[in-house]
Scaffold this motif. Sequence first.
Motif, PDB file in Angstrom:
ATOM      1  N   PRO A 225       0.826  -1.217   0.000  1.00  0.00           N
ATOM      2  CA  PRO A 225       0.000   0.000   0.000  1.00  0.00           C
ATOM      3  C   PRO A 225       0.857   1.264   0.000  1.00  0.00           C
ATOM      4  O   PRO A 225       0.457   2.280  -0.573  1.00  0.00           O
ATOM      5  N   ALA A 226       2.044   1.210   0.620  1.00  0.00           N
ATOM      6  CA  ALA A 226       2.921   2.384   0.675  1.00  0.00           C
ATOM      7  C   ALA A 226       3.403   2.759  -0.715  1.00  0.00           C
ATOM      8  O   ALA A 226       3.672   3.922  -1.012  1.00  0.00           O
ATOM      9  N   ALA A 229      -0.692   3.597  -2.847  1.00  0.00           N
ATOM     10  CA  ALA A 229      -1.547   4.752  -2.537  1.00  0.00           C
ATOM     11  C   ALA A 229      -1.024   6.022  -3.233  1.00  0.00           C
ATOM     12  O   ALA A 229      -1.807   6.741  -3.871  1.00  0.00           O
TER      13      ALA A 229
ATOM     14  N   GLN B 263      -5.342   8.427   2.547  1.00  0.00           N
ATOM     15  CA  GLN B 263      -5.085   7.633   3.746  1.00  0.00           C
ATOM     16  C   GLN B 263      -6.075   6.461   3.791  1.00  0.00           C
ATOM     17  O   GLN B 263      -5.702   5.318   4.081  1.00  0.00           O
ATOM     18  N   TYR B 266      -5.122   3.924   1.249  1.00  0.00           N
ATOM     19  CA  TYR B 266      -4.042   3.114   1.826  1.00  0.00           C
ATOM     20  C   TYR B 266      -4.621   2.063   2.766  1.00  0.00           C
ATOM     21  O   TYR B 266      -4.275   0.873   2.687  1.00  0.00           O
ATOM     22  N   ASP B 267      -5.504   2.492   3.657  1.00  0.00           N
ATOM     23  CA  ASP B 267      -6.075   1.575   4.658  1.00  0.00           C
ATOM     24  C   ASP B 267      -6.859   0.432   3.995  1.00  0.00           C
ATOM     25  O   ASP B 267      -6.783  -0.707   4.441  1.00  0.00           O
ATOM     26  N   GLU B 270      -4.292  -1.939   2.796  1.00  0.00           N
ATOM     27  CA  GLU B 270      -3.559  -2.538   3.913  1.00  0.00           C
ATOM     28  C   GLU B 270      -4.406  -3.622   4.586  1.00  0.00           C
ATOM     29  O   GLU B 270      -3.896  -4.674   4.961  1.00  0.00           O
TER      30      GLU B 270
END
Lengths: 283, 283
Positions: A225-226, A229, B263, B266-267, B270
């Motif tokens: 995800p890093a 995103a 964010q 990303y979550d 993740e």
Amino acid sequence: MNNIFIIGVGLIGGSFALDIKTLYPTCTVFGIDNSEKHIEEAIQLKVVDQSANFEDLGKADLVIVAIPVDATLAVLPKVLDFVSDQTIVFDAGSTKEDICDVVRTHPKRRNFLAVHPIAGTEHSGPKAAIRNLFKSKTNIICEVEETAFKLQEKALKLFADLGMRIRYMNPKAHDKHIAYVSHLSHISAFMLGKTVIDKEQNERDIFDMAGSGFASTVRLAKSSPAMWAPIFKQNKSNVIETLDEYIDNLKHFKQLMEDSDFQAVYDEMEKTNHIKDILNGIQ
Amino acid sequence: MNNIFIIGVGLIGGSFALDIKTLYPTCTVFGIDNSEKHIEEAIQLKVVDQSANFEDLGKADLVIVAIPVDATLAVLPKVLDFVSDQTIVFDAGSTKEDICDVVRTHPKRRNFLAVHPIAGTEHSGPKAAIRNLFKSKTNIICEVEETAFKLQEKALKLFADLGMRIRYMNPKAHDKHIAYVSHLSHISAFMLGKTVIDKEQNERDIFDMAGSGFASTVRLAKSSPAMWAPIFKQNKSNVIETLDEYIDNLKHFKQLMEDSDFQAVYDEMEKTNHIKDILNGIQ
């Protein structure tokens, strides 16, 4: 080439490092990474020879920037500030428009080559670095005319030694097309994984029924995800366009099923079947 | 077992035939297929020993029905009409509810075992038949209590010899869960392929940019529409449910992107990343 710097010693940077050490055995490969643990791991795994700092970049012949694309926007101008006139710097990011924009007026713009190697796996970190990752893979170069000819040559020599085939493209076209053939695949896999995992919370047995087809289709949902995103952020409008089309196609397929028009369902699949011929050229 | 009949000498039936000929070298494997070309090909490739007709089924010890699931609904009762009391018949279809229903009141119901081997590739036809396709794969058996115990044993012996692991399930639960872990993956791949191909009509270069990630995610779009359209028809309501959830998840992801809430993007990824651990058990 004597001194080669890898910024970001993960899957992509680390795989470049491994091949470079084989191709040019007399060179020294330096690693720069904001994770101390990754640097230590990379040295231990002999992915890079030693750790370095931005201040050391003055002696670099080649710098490869292989970090998430948001970090590239901050780091790349700083790298160009430090390097000498003879240094070629290239990135490996999955977006090209914002990255080309951020150095457009940099005094050392001609030391930079905007590169996107179409290579990778779903793994990340120094341990994910593998040899021959780039062999026979496509390498997209953007705005080649903005890079000093003599420095281009150094990078092109490396790409040829790695066995890559080169495609030239402008950053806008790159970002638009890569949204279809790469970024959308990742979202499709992540959301497929999510859909099935959400179900599984109540139904523990479900994954016992999963076969290699499911594994292949959701493989990319293991991706970092890093890394992803920031790619979606930089390529927002193109990715949203592909999502709109993908969602429309799924809704249409669902409508055909609701209408019990299974001839049309058949035809939809049959029309897409020639992806066979297209994929033969990839794997 | 002496006489083994394979109805449908394609990927699944042919792969069973190849392993059976290795496991039980003294048996004769007969092929029945409505494509004369496929039968000839299967004999030539030594996938089956000889061609046969439904009238020959009286001498069968084992019959494997490995044809599209709509054809199974028509063919399976007919097969049961022809076989002896000592014959075990099993299918290999990706749906189980309609297939169990169609033979529910058949006088020879106890000769039938409802089976779904979770194994296959995206290829089809006799040429797609391969050895060891079923090794270490899950085999789902439905309504096992409806099959004569002595005949179950014959089939279970074969599955054990093939190295399969058995899971028992009711047909309703099978069809519901398999929609998530198999049927949805196929639609997701077909529609991803369609989305990209539609784009490519104007943009010829696009596939030059595709890498192994795209290839993996759309692999299932090479699958046979003749096999898959009937599966979607028979599992219509479950598949529509999975499509609804998948489309909702994609729309939600798109909304997060439109809101520039990276964010949350990303979550989302993740949270799905632990598919890694789940997939480790599959491949």
